[in-house]
Design a protein around this motif. Structure first.
Motif, PDB file in Angstrom:
ATOM      1  N   ASP A  32       0.839  -1.211   0.000  1.00  0.00           N
ATOM      2  CA  ASP A  32       0.000   0.000   0.000  1.00  0.00           C
ATOM      3  C   ASP A  32       0.865   1.248   0.000  1.00  0.00           C
ATOM      4  O   ASP A  32       0.554   2.240  -0.672  1.00  0.00           O
ATOM      5  CB  ASP A  32      -0.918   0.011   1.231  1.00  0.00           C
ATOM      6  N   VAL A  33       1.941   1.195   0.772  1.00  0.00           N
ATOM      7  CA  VAL A  33       2.850   2.354   0.822  1.00  0.00           C
ATOM      8  C   VAL A  33       3.474   2.595  -0.549  1.00  0.00           C
ATOM      9  O   VAL A  33       3.516   3.724  -1.035  1.00  0.00           O
ATOM     10  CB  VAL A  33       3.949   2.135   1.886  1.00  0.00           C
ATOM     11  N   VAL A  34       3.947   1.513  -1.171  1.00  0.00           N
ATOM     12  CA  VAL A  34       4.582   1.663  -2.490  1.00  0.00           C
ATOM     13  C   VAL A  34       3.581   2.248  -3.490  1.00  0.00           C
ATOM     14  O   VAL A  34       3.916   3.143  -4.277  1.00  0.00           O
ATOM     15  CB  VAL A  34       5.126   0.304  -2.988  1.00  0.00           C
ATOM     16  N   GLN A  35       2.368   1.734  -3.446  1.00  0.00           N
ATOM     17  CA  GLN A  35       1.349   2.261  -4.364  1.00  0.00           C
ATOM     18  C   GLN A  35       1.105   3.746  -4.110  1.00  0.00           C
ATOM     19  O   GLN A  35       1.072   4.554  -5.047  1.00  0.00           O
ATOM     20  CB  GLN A  35       0.040   1.482  -4.204  1.00  0.00           C
ATOM     21  N   GLU A  36       0.950   4.090  -2.855  1.00  0.00           N
ATOM     22  CA  GLU A  36       0.706   5.483  -2.501  1.00  0.00           C
ATOM     23  C   GLU A  36       1.870   6.371  -2.951  1.00  0.00           C
ATOM     24  O   GLU A  36       1.666   7.446  -3.523  1.00  0.00           O
ATOM     25  CB  GLU A  36       0.524   5.588  -0.981  1.00  0.00           C
ATOM     26  N   VAL A  37       3.071   5.882  -2.725  1.00  0.00           N
ATOM     27  CA  VAL A  37       4.253   6.674  -3.086  1.00  0.00           C
ATOM     28  C   VAL A  37       4.335   6.866  -4.595  1.00  0.00           C
ATOM     29  O   VAL A  37       4.551   7.985  -5.079  1.00  0.00           O
ATOM     30  CB  VAL A  37       5.536   5.991  -2.561  1.00  0.00           C
ATOM     31  N   PHE A  38       4.134   5.805  -5.352  1.00  0.00           N
ATOM     32  CA  PHE A  38       4.270   5.953  -6.810  1.00  0.00           C
ATOM     33  C   PHE A  38       3.130   6.769  -7.416  1.00  0.00           C
ATOM     34  O   PHE A  38       3.334   7.479  -8.402  1.00  0.00           O
ATOM     35  CB  PHE A  38       4.424   4.584  -7.473  1.00  0.00           C
ATOM     36  N   LEU A  39       1.956   6.690  -6.821  1.00  0.00           N
ATOM     37  CA  LEU A  39       0.873   7.565  -7.312  1.00  0.00           C
ATOM     38  C   LEU A  39       1.240   9.026  -7.068  1.00  0.00           C
ATOM     39  O   LEU A  39       1.012   9.890  -7.920  1.00  0.00           O
ATOM     40  CB  LEU A  39      -0.449   7.215  -6.622  1.00  0.00           C
ATOM     41  N   ARG A  40       1.829   9.283  -5.912  1.00  0.00           N
ATOM     42  CA  ARG A  40       2.259  10.665  -5.625  1.00  0.00           C
ATOM     43  C   ARG A  40       3.380  11.083  -6.561  1.00  0.00           C
ATOM     44  O   ARG A  40       3.413  12.212  -7.051  1.00  0.00           O
ATOM     45  CB  ARG A  40       2.753  10.772  -4.179  1.00  0.00           C
ATOM     46  N   VAL A  41       4.309  10.168  -6.761  1.00  0.00           N
ATOM     47  CA  VAL A  41       5.450  10.488  -7.633  1.00  0.00           C
ATOM     48  C   VAL A  41       4.955  10.850  -9.030  1.00  0.00           C
ATOM     49  O   VAL A  41       5.381  11.860  -9.614  1.00  0.00           O
ATOM     50  CB  VAL A  41       6.427   9.291  -7.699  1.00  0.00           C
TER      51      VAL A  41
END
Lengths: 197, 153
Positions: A61-70
């Motif tokens: 979930d963190v990775v998904q959140e981070v890449f969506l932000r990126v």
């Protein structure tokens, strides 16, 4: 520099250089460039989140959140800091956000020690001891240890990320390291006892 | 409390490399799907915003004639007042030549109604007919060469 004597970012993979051409294409919305960024840094993001949270689903979930932000903020990335450092900060912040949101589930969050081991198994056999020890820390304590000792964040930065004082970070780190230090001989003794039988 | 970690980190960490973790291969496709949904959602939101903007513009466009009518009413009343003032000057000029100026009851009534309307904070739509009546009545008085029935407001 990390505690293992290696540059911190190499240990976590965030120090890899991003080709400016890839960055430029990614800013223009090129999907292949997005793929390339994920291939380069996805593992580092996941590893950092996993080391702190200890739960694959939460780390994903963190990775998904981070890449969506990126992908959202690529156009605004000015390049003042290396891309990997920017990404690492985002990952650390997103992970701490998860810890904050799960606060009500962690009544012992201010303690540094958990009795039970974590859910995940280490990927490398030689890492078992370090990983097992870390997973016995509470997620917050683990985050402070990892971010300070391995990722190179200062207490001031940690204090800002956690929304706490510097003394909170220093105190939690000191207690965590002491617990880890105290636990090692015990584990070694246990192993020796097992080997005798 | 001793908050200085000192050499302890190296003591516990050296030689105990932490594991690297490999994310699920399906994670990136899931992120791409989430990204696609996010973009679509934003487009709909923008479209909704655009629709709301168009609707607001349409609404203001339909309301515009009312605004114009208000402006028109103001302009019409100003013209009537100007007209009435011009007629009054004409009347005063003709009255100067007359020796028997008298109040016209019809104009007196109109002026009374006008004063009452202003006292009641009447709207332009209520005032305009009175000013129009006053100008007409004044014109008739002048046309008749009569100076009997003028009052000033």
């Amino acid at each position: 520099m990390g505690a293992d004597g290696l540059p911190n970012d190499i240990a976590s993979g965030f120090a890899q250089i991003l080709d400016p051409e890839i960055l430029s294409r990614a800013r223009r919305g090129d999907r292949k460039a997005h793929d390339a960024i994920y291939q380069r840094y996805g593992r580092a993001c996941y590893t950092l989140a996993m080391r702190i949270l200890g739960q694959p689903a939460a780390a994903e979930d963190v990775v998904q959140e981070v890449f969506l932000r990126v992908l959202d903020r690529l156009a605004g990335f000015r390049g003042d800091a290396p891309f990997g450092a920017w990404l690492k900060r985002m990952t650390a912040n997103a992970t701490i956000d998860v810890l904050r949101s799960a606060r009500h589930l962690q009544p012992l969050e201010d303690e540094v020690w958990l009795d039970s081991l974590g859910h995940s198994q280490p990927a490398v056999e030689q890492s078992v001891d370090a990983w097992s020890l870390l997973m016995r820390l509470t997620p917050r304590a683990r985050a402070v240890v990892l971010l300070h000792e391995l990722e190179g964040y200062t207490h001031l930065e940690l204090a800002q990320m956690f929304g706490q004082s510097e003394s909170y970070s220093k105190s939690l780190l000191a207690r965590s390291l002491q617990k880890l230090q105290d636990a090692r001989p015990g584990r070694d003794a246990a192993v020796e006892v097992e080997n005798e039988h | 409390m001793n908050t200085d970690p000192g050499p302890r980190p190296a003591a516990w960490a050296i030689g105990m490399r932490l594991p690297e973790f490999e994310p699920d291969p399906a994670l990136w496709p899931r992120i791409q799907v989430a990204r696609h949904r996010q973009v679509v959602r934003r487009r709909w939101r923008h479209a909704g915003g655009l629709f709301a903007l168009v609707a607001a513009l349409g609404l203001s466009f339909t309301m515009l004639p009312q605004g114009e009518s208000v402006d028109s009413a103001g302009e019409e009343m100003a013209k009537l007042q100007q007209r009435s003032s011009t007629l009054e000057r004409d009347w005063l000029a003709s009255m100067a030549e007359s020796t028997s100026a008298r109040v016209d009851p019809r104009l007196e009534l109109i002026d009374h109604n006008l004063q009452q309307a202003y006292d009641d904070m009447a709207s332009p739509s209520e005032l305009i007919p009175l000013w129009r009546k006053r100008s007409q009545a004044m014109q008739e008085v002048i046309d008749r060469g009569s100076v009997r029935s003028i009052t000033r407001i």
